[in-house]
Write a protein that holds these residues in place. Structure first.
Motif, PDB file in Angstrom:
ATOM      1  N   UNK A 287      50.879  24.097  39.563  1.00  0.00           N
ATOM      2  CA  UNK A 287      50.165  25.034  40.436  1.00  0.00           C
ATOM      3  C   UNK A 287      50.154  26.447  39.866  1.00  0.00           C
ATOM      4  N   UNK A 288      51.307  26.898  39.362  1.00  0.00           N
ATOM      5  CA  UNK A 288      51.387  28.227  38.742  1.00  0.00           C
ATOM      6  C   UNK A 288      50.454  28.325  37.540  1.00  0.00           C
ATOM      7  N   UNK A 289      50.370  27.255  36.776  1.00  0.00           N
ATOM      8  CA  UNK A 289      49.489  27.233  35.605  1.00  0.00           C
ATOM      9  C   UNK A 289      48.028  27.366  36.032  1.00  0.00           C
ATOM     10  N   UNK A 290      47.651  26.664  37.090  1.00  0.00           N
ATOM     11  CA  UNK A 290      46.268  26.752  37.588  1.00  0.00           C
ATOM     12  C   UNK A 290      45.958  28.137  38.137  1.00  0.00           C
ATOM     13  N   UNK A 291      46.919  28.742  38.816  1.00  0.00           N
ATOM     14  CA  UNK A 291      46.733  30.107  39.326  1.00  0.00           C
ATOM     15  C   UNK A 291      46.543  31.079  38.166  1.00  0.00           C
ATOM     16  N   UNK A 292      47.351  30.933  37.127  1.00  0.00           N
ATOM     17  CA  UNK A 292      47.231  31.809  35.955  1.00  0.00           C
ATOM     18  C   UNK A 292      45.877  31.633  35.270  1.00  0.00           C
ATOM     19  N   UNK A 293      45.390  30.411  35.232  1.00  0.00           N
ATOM     20  CA  UNK A 293      44.073  30.166  34.634  1.00  0.00           C
ATOM     21  C   UNK A 293      42.976  30.852  35.454  1.00  0.00           C
ATOM     22  N   UNK A 294      43.071  30.773  36.770  1.00  0.00           N
ATOM     23  CA  UNK A 294      42.090  31.438  37.637  1.00  0.00           C
ATOM     24  C   UNK A 294      42.170  32.958  37.491  1.00  0.00           C
ATOM     25  N   UNK A 295      43.395  33.483  37.407  1.00  0.00           N
ATOM     26  CA  UNK A 295      43.576  34.927  37.212  1.00  0.00           C
ATOM     27  C   UNK A 295      42.931  35.386  35.904  1.00  0.00           C
ATOM     28  N   UNK A 296      43.031  34.568  34.879  1.00  0.00           N
ATOM     29  CA  UNK A 296      42.431  34.898  33.587  1.00  0.00           C
ATOM     30  C   UNK A 296      40.913  34.950  33.697  1.00  0.00           C
ATOM     31  N   UNK A 297      40.333  34.019  34.440  1.00  0.00           N
ATOM     32  CA  UNK A 297      38.876  34.028  34.643  1.00  0.00           C
ATOM     33  C   UNK A 297      38.440  35.271  35.406  1.00  0.00           C
ATOM     34  N   UNK A 298      39.200  35.638  36.434  1.00  0.00           N
ATOM     35  CA  UNK A 298      38.898  36.852  37.204  1.00  0.00           C
ATOM     36  C   UNK A 298      38.994  38.081  36.303  1.00  0.00           C
ATOM     37  N   UNK A 299      40.026  38.143  35.484  1.00  0.00           N
ATOM     38  CA  UNK A 299      40.201  39.288  34.578  1.00  0.00           C
ATOM     39  C   UNK A 299      39.053  39.381  33.577  1.00  0.00           C
ATOM     40  N   UNK A 300      38.552  38.248  33.118  1.00  0.00           N
ATOM     41  CA  UNK A 300      37.415  38.254  32.182  1.00  0.00           C
ATOM     42  C   UNK A 300      36.166  38.790  32.864  1.00  0.00           C
ATOM     43  N   UNK A 301      35.954  38.403  34.118  1.00  0.00           N
ATOM     44  CA  UNK A 301      34.798  38.914  34.876  1.00  0.00           C
ATOM     45  C   UNK A 301      34.944  40.417  35.095  1.00  0.00           C
ATOM     46  N   UNK A 302      36.151  40.855  35.410  1.00  0.00           N
ATOM     47  CA  UNK A 302      36.388  42.289  35.629  1.00  0.00           C
ATOM     48  C   UNK A 302      36.147  43.081  34.339  1.00  0.00           C
ATOM     49  N   UNK A 303      36.490  42.485  33.205  1.00  0.00           N
ATOM     50  CA  UNK A 303      36.234  43.149  31.926  1.00  0.00           C
ATOM     51  C   UNK A 303      34.727  43.273  31.695  1.00  0.00           C
ATOM     52  N   UNK A 304      33.980  42.228  31.984  1.00  0.00           N
ATOM     53  CA  UNK A 304      32.516  42.281  31.850  1.00  0.00           C
ATOM     54  C   UNK A 304      31.921  43.336  32.777  1.00  0.00           C
ATOM     55  N   UNK A 305      32.440  43.405  34.001  1.00  0.00           N
ATOM     56  CA  UNK A 305      31.961  44.393  34.970  1.00  0.00           C
ATOM     57  C   UNK A 305      32.227  45.816  34.476  1.00  0.00           C
ATOM     58  N   UNK A 306      33.421  46.036  33.944  1.00  0.00           N
ATOM     59  CA  UNK A 306      33.774  47.365  33.427  1.00  0.00           C
ATOM     60  C   UNK A 306      32.888  47.745  32.244  1.00  0.00           C
ATOM     61  N   UNK A 307      32.584  46.783  31.393  1.00  0.00           N
ATOM     62  CA  UNK A 307      31.704  47.050  30.245  1.00  0.00           C
ATOM     63  C   UNK A 307      30.295  47.391  30.718  1.00  0.00           C
ATOM     64  N   UNK A 308      29.824  46.694  31.733  1.00  0.00           N
ATOM     65  CA  UNK A 308      28.495  46.979  32.278  1.00  0.00           C
ATOM     66  C   UNK A 308      28.446  48.362  32.914  1.00  0.00           C
ATOM     67  N   UNK A 309      29.487  48.731  33.652  1.00  0.00           N
ATOM     68  CA  UNK A 309      29.528  50.057  34.277  1.00  0.00           C
ATOM     69  C   UNK A 309      29.546  51.145  33.212  1.00  0.00           C
ATOM     70  N   UNK A 310      30.285  50.925  32.131  1.00  0.00           N
ATOM     71  CA  UNK A 310      30.321  51.899  31.038  1.00  0.00           C
ATOM     72  C   UNK A 310      28.938  52.057  30.414  1.00  0.00           C
ATOM     73  N   UNK A 311      28.238  50.946  30.267  1.00  0.00           N
ATOM     74  CA  UNK A 311      26.895  50.990  29.695  1.00  0.00           C
ATOM     75  C   UNK A 311      25.934  51.753  30.621  1.00  0.00           C
ATOM     76  N   UNK A 312      26.037  51.522  31.923  1.00  0.00           N
ATOM     77  CA  UNK A 312      25.200  52.243  32.888  1.00  0.00           C
ATOM     78  C   UNK A 312      25.477  53.738  32.800  1.00  0.00           C
TER      79      UNK A 312
END
Length: 181
Positions: A110-135
């Motif tokens: 379960x902890x492993x699955x939570x960590x995997x989901x957290x990693x996906x969320x962090x990747x999306x947040x990184x994409x969002x931050x890059x888009x905001x910087x571009x704007x």
């Protein structure tokens, strides 16, 4: 005598004119800087979005490391559980110890699955931050007014320190090679 190509150019945003680099009668090349708006607030906003992008990258790296750690922990708990399940059949380990090992493996999974989901969320947040910087970078570029083509300036309607509204003409340009009778 008139020009076929006449263009009234202005800023896409509202602001105070802090630099006028051209004047009536000047001949300018395409992309030449004509005027500039006060951009201090937008520069600060861009720096903030760049910091957010760096923070998002660091957070992604952190969550990836946590994910790897959780996966190692799961593999270890799985191995222990397999050994204990084998030993419980022989009577070498108590039923309680075998059940605890089974529960520990399931929790680690379960902890492993939570960590995997957290990693996906962090990747999306990184994409969002890059888009905001571009704007923010695009908006910063809109603080400069540049010549859209090789032109002669036939009128300037704003002065240094004046406030310009979005879309308001600051210069009137003509394409010199489009003059006709």
């Amino acid at each position: 005598i008139e020009a076929q190509i006449v263009s009234k150019v202005g800023f896409q945003i509202t602001g105070k004119v802090i630099a006028v680099e051209a004047d009536q009668g000047d001949v300018v090349k395409a992309d030449a800087l004509l005027a500039k708006l006060d951009d201090a607030a937008q520069r600060a906003k861009l720096r903030k979005s760049e910091a957010a992008q760096r923070q998002a990258s660091a957070n992604l790296a952190k969550t990836q490391a946590q994910r790897e750690r959780a996966e190692v922990s799961y593999q270890q708990k799985r191995s222990i559980n397999l050994r204990r399940q084998t030993l419980v059949g022989r009577g070498s380990v108590s039923q309680e110890a075998a059940e605890e090992a089974q529960a520990a493996e399931e929790i680690a999974l379960g902890d492993s699955k939570i960590s995997e989901a957290d990693t996906k969320v962090a990747a999306v947040m990184q994409d969002d931050a890059a888009s905001q910087r571009q704007i923010d970078a695009v908006v910063l570029a809109q603080h400069e007014l540049r010549a859209p083509f090789d032109a002669r300036i036939i009128a300037r309607s704003k002065e240094l320190g004046g406030i310009v509204n979005a879309g308001e003409a600051v210069f009137t340009l003509i394409a010199p090679d489009s003059i006709w009778v």
